[in-house]
Write a protein that holds these residues in place. Structure first.
Motif, PDB file in Angstrom:
ATOM      1  N   CYS A  41       0.905  -1.126   0.344  1.00 25.26           N
ATOM      2  CA  CYS A  41      -0.085  -0.145  -0.035  1.00 25.26           C
ATOM      3  C   CYS A  41       0.776   1.636   0.031  1.00 25.26           C
ATOM      4  CB  CYS A  41      -0.902  -0.056   0.967  1.00 25.26           C
ATOM      5  SG  CYS A  41      -2.091   1.415   1.618  1.00 25.26           S
ATOM      6  N   ILE A  42       0.847   2.588  -0.668  1.00 24.42           N
ATOM      7  CA  ILE A  42       0.995   3.578  -0.528  1.00 24.42           C
ATOM      8  C   ILE A  42       0.753   4.199   0.156  1.00 24.42           C
ATOM      9  CG2 ILE A  42       2.257   4.775  -2.444  1.00 24.42           C
ATOM     10  CD1 ILE A  42       2.215   2.922  -3.830  1.00 24.42           C
ATOM     11  N   LYS A 122      -0.333   1.384   6.880  1.00 22.34           N
ATOM     12  CA  LYS A 122      -0.566   0.525   7.720  1.00 22.34           C
ATOM     13  C   LYS A 122      -1.907   0.310   7.972  1.00 22.34           C
ATOM     14  CE  LYS A 122       4.133   0.468  10.583  1.00 22.34           C
ATOM     15  NZ  LYS A 122       4.933  -1.038  10.004  1.00 22.34           N
ATOM     16  N   ASP A 123      -2.617   1.066   8.318  1.00 19.76           N
ATOM     17  CA  ASP A 123      -4.294   0.717   8.636  1.00 19.76           C
ATOM     18  C   ASP A 123      -4.514  -0.172   7.079  1.00 19.76           C
ATOM     19  OD1 ASP A 123      -3.607   1.613  11.230  1.00 19.76           O
ATOM     20  OD2 ASP A 123      -4.538   3.110  10.683  1.00 19.76           O
ATOM     21  N   TRP A 124      -4.421  -0.177   6.008  1.00 21.05           N
ATOM     22  CA  TRP A 124      -5.246   0.019   4.879  1.00 21.05           C
ATOM     23  C   TRP A 124      -4.434  -1.611   4.453  1.00 21.05           C
ATOM     24  CZ3 TRP A 124      -9.527   0.952   3.115  1.00 21.05           C
ATOM     25  CH2 TRP A 124     -10.129   2.199   3.040  1.00 21.05           C
ATOM     26  N   MET A 125      -3.473  -1.920   4.910  1.00 24.68           N
ATOM     27  CA  MET A 125      -2.603  -3.153   4.708  1.00 24.68           C
ATOM     28  C   MET A 125      -3.386  -4.104   5.563  1.00 24.68           C
ATOM     29  SD  MET A 125      -0.547  -3.706   1.586  1.00 24.68           S
ATOM     30  CE  MET A 125      -0.016  -5.272   2.189  1.00 24.68           C
ATOM     31  N   SER A 126      -3.792  -3.764   6.769  1.00 25.65           N
ATOM     32  CA  SER A 126      -3.723  -4.619   8.237  1.00 25.65           C
ATOM     33  C   SER A 126      -5.255  -4.870   7.110  1.00 25.65           C
ATOM     34  CB  SER A 126      -3.975  -3.875   9.219  1.00 25.65           C
ATOM     35  OG  SER A 126      -4.444  -2.301   9.373  1.00 25.65           O
ATOM     36  N   LEU A 131      -1.809 -11.363   3.032  1.00 22.07           N
ATOM     37  CA  LEU A 131       0.040 -11.693   3.409  1.00 22.07           C
ATOM     38  C   LEU A 131       0.597 -10.683   5.014  1.00 22.07           C
ATOM     39  CD1 LEU A 131       0.356 -12.004  -0.177  1.00 22.07           C
ATOM     40  CD2 LEU A 131       0.247 -13.462   1.668  1.00 22.07           C
ATOM     41  N   TYR A 132       0.079  -9.906   5.319  1.00 21.79           N
ATOM     42  CA  TYR A 132       0.651  -8.810   5.681  1.00 21.79           C
ATOM     43  C   TYR A 132       0.451  -9.219   7.652  1.00 21.79           C
ATOM     44  CZ  TYR A 132       1.732  -3.814   7.700  1.00 21.79           C
ATOM     45  OH  TYR A 132       1.611  -3.028   8.702  1.00 21.79           O
ATOM     46  N   GLN A 133       1.255  -8.309   8.677  1.00 25.22           N
ATOM     47  CA  GLN A 133       0.543  -8.706  10.044  1.00 25.22           C
ATOM     48  C   GLN A 133       1.520  -7.442  10.800  1.00 25.22           C
ATOM     49  OE1 GLN A 133       2.738 -12.147  12.038  1.00 25.22           O
ATOM     50  NE2 GLN A 133       2.100 -11.707  13.864  1.00 25.22           N
ATOM     51  N   GLN A 134       0.515  -6.719  11.395  1.00 28.48           N
ATOM     52  CA  GLN A 134       0.993  -5.337  11.577  1.00 28.48           C
ATOM     53  C   GLN A 134       1.494  -5.029  12.881  1.00 28.48           C
ATOM     54  OE1 GLN A 134      -2.852  -2.759  11.806  1.00 28.48           O
ATOM     55  NE2 GLN A 134      -1.385  -0.307  11.924  1.00 28.48           N
ATOM     56  N   GLY A 135       2.342  -4.538  13.132  1.00 26.86           N
ATOM     57  CA  GLY A 135       3.686  -5.029  14.304  1.00 26.86           C
ATOM     58  C   GLY A 135       3.443  -2.451  14.865  1.00 26.86           C
ATOM     59  N   PRO A 136       4.137  -2.589  15.826  1.00 25.44           N
ATOM     60  CA  PRO A 136       3.931  -1.352  16.034  1.00 25.44           C
ATOM     61  C   PRO A 136       4.293  -0.156  14.935  1.00 25.44           C
ATOM     62  CG  PRO A 136       5.994  -2.465  17.086  1.00 25.44           C
ATOM     63  CD  PRO A 136       4.869  -3.091  16.657  1.00 25.44           C
ATOM     64  N   LEU A 137       4.542   1.378  15.164  1.00 27.24           N
ATOM     65  CA  LEU A 137       4.724   1.841  13.897  1.00 27.24           C
ATOM     66  C   LEU A 137       6.270   2.195  14.077  1.00 27.24           C
ATOM     67  CD1 LEU A 137       1.708   4.926  13.640  1.00 27.24           C
ATOM     68  CD2 LEU A 137       2.413   3.044  12.095  1.00 27.24           C
ATOM     69  N   SER A 138       7.166   2.231  12.643  1.00 30.18           N
ATOM     70  CA  SER A 138       8.353   2.454  13.001  1.00 30.18           C
ATOM     71  C   SER A 138       8.563   3.694  13.915  1.00 30.18           C
ATOM     72  CB  SER A 138       8.885   2.372  12.189  1.00 30.18           C
ATOM     73  OG  SER A 138      10.414   2.578  11.574  1.00 30.18           O
ATOM     74  N   SER A 139       9.758   3.718  14.568  1.00 25.51           N
ATOM     75  CA  SER A 139      10.150   5.338  15.359  1.00 25.51           C
ATOM     76  C   SER A 139      11.468   6.163  14.117  1.00 25.51           C
ATOM     77  CB  SER A 139      10.374   4.807  16.913  1.00 25.51           C
ATOM     78  OG  SER A 139      11.916   3.732  16.523  1.00 25.51           O
ATOM     79  N   VAL A 140      11.240   4.812  13.471  1.00 22.67           N
ATOM     80  CA  VAL A 140      12.822   5.578  12.912  1.00 22.67           C
ATOM     81  C   VAL A 140      12.252   7.161  11.929  1.00 22.67           C
ATOM     82  CG1 VAL A 140      14.294   4.952  10.571  1.00 22.67           C
ATOM     83  CG2 VAL A 140      14.017   3.524  11.984  1.00 22.67           C
TER      84      VAL A 140
END
Length: 306
Positions: A41-42, A122-126, A131-140
């Motif tokens: 997802c973009i 991330k929300d739309w992919m979940s 084929l997607y498993q949502q984790g915490p948002l990256s802090s980078v």
């Protein structure tokens, strides 16, 4: 009095929502089939972009067995190709998408609001992809778009362009490119003087790529000589193990009628190319020149099919 418990987004957060467009990346794993997979997802606006790719690709093994590796490779390659396109064209790459390779499309974009571009993707992919498993948002913290563009312009894009051409024709050949080229992380400093940079290791051909650039000809010549050296060491290592393959440094040079270079520059390019040919002969390697990445890609496909 009714007590409203707003847990997802507080009223004070509404002013900080970002406006963006989003679109799913869809893969047709079987040519001619109606089957399709959401593999990314973009989310993008005029300030930047975020691509969230499928991260549970091990689930493909259940469906495709031995073919799963090729599907995973196609997903990774599509993500990197789209990233390069977004760096170059910005939001236009999402609103007017180009297919990065056969069987991959970016669906028509829609407008959306969210806390950040990363959060939207991330929300739309979940929601859309199995084929997607949502984790915490990256802090980078990602660099600003201007820095991404600047760093991109300092790299030789020839390997990625050759890879993109070959991926359109034959993914099995495309899988022989180095991890650095597939990931788009070329141009990084070597970890040590003993590290070799080999761009392509096929069944019949081992090759490095470089551009003979008229505007930075001194740097280009030095880079090509280094690529010849790396290839020579790789050939020697292969022969010691009984592996016999052709080894070539393949360079892109401008055409003589290229309007972006002067007659004097072209004469200098010819002079330096002859010097590089002589250097390649001395180290017993083959130096080939082509005018476009597409020509290089076709050359590699022919070599691997021979």
């Amino acid at each position: 009095m009714i007590d409203l418990d707003i847990t997802a987004t507080s009223i004070s957060d509404f002013g900080s929502l970002v406006q963006a467009h989003w679109a799913p990346i869809v893969l047709h794993p079987i040519s001619g089939s109606y089957e399709r997979l959401v593999v990314g997802c973009i989310a993008a606006n005029r300030s930047g972009f975020h691509i969230e790719m499928a991260n549970a690709l091990d689930r493909l093994d259940c469906f495709y067995g031995e073919r799963a590796q090729s599907v995973r490779f196609a997903v990774e390659l599509a993500g990197k190709a789209l990233e390069l396109d977004l760096v170059e064209r910005g939001l236009a790459a999402l609103l007017e998408p180009k297919s990065p390779l056969s069987g991959v499309t970016v669906v028509e974009a829609r407008e959306v609001e969210g806390g950040s571009l990363q959060e939207i993707a991330k929300d739309w992919m979940s929601v859309m992809s199995s084929l997607y498993q949502q984790g915490p948002l990256s802090s980078v913290v990602e660099p600003p778009e201007t820095e991404v563009l600047k760093s991109s312009r300092n790299k030789d894009r020839l390997p990625q362009l050759v890879l993109a051409h070959i991926a359109e024709k034959d993914l099995s050949v495309a899988q022989h490119f180095s991890d650095e080229i597939v990931s788009g992380k070329t141009g990084k400093k070597r970890r040590s003087a003993h590290d070799l940079e080999i761009d392509f290791k096929g069944h019949r051909l081992v090759a490095n790529f470089a551009t003979l650039n008229a505007s930075r000809i001194g740097y280009a010549v030095g880079n090509i000589k280094q690529r010849l050296f790396d290839l020579g060491v790789e050939r020697k290592n292969g022969l010691s193990r009984g592996i016999h393959r052709e080894h070539e440094v393949i360079i892109q040079v401008p055409r003589s009628d290229d309007p972006q270079i002067t007659e004097h520059q072209y004469e200098r390019l010819e002079y330096e190319y002859l010097g590089l040919l002589d250097h390649a002969d001395k180290v017993e390697l083959r130096l080939r020149q082509f005018n476009t990445a597409g020509q290089i890609g076709e050359h590699i496909l022919e070599k691997e099919a021979a």
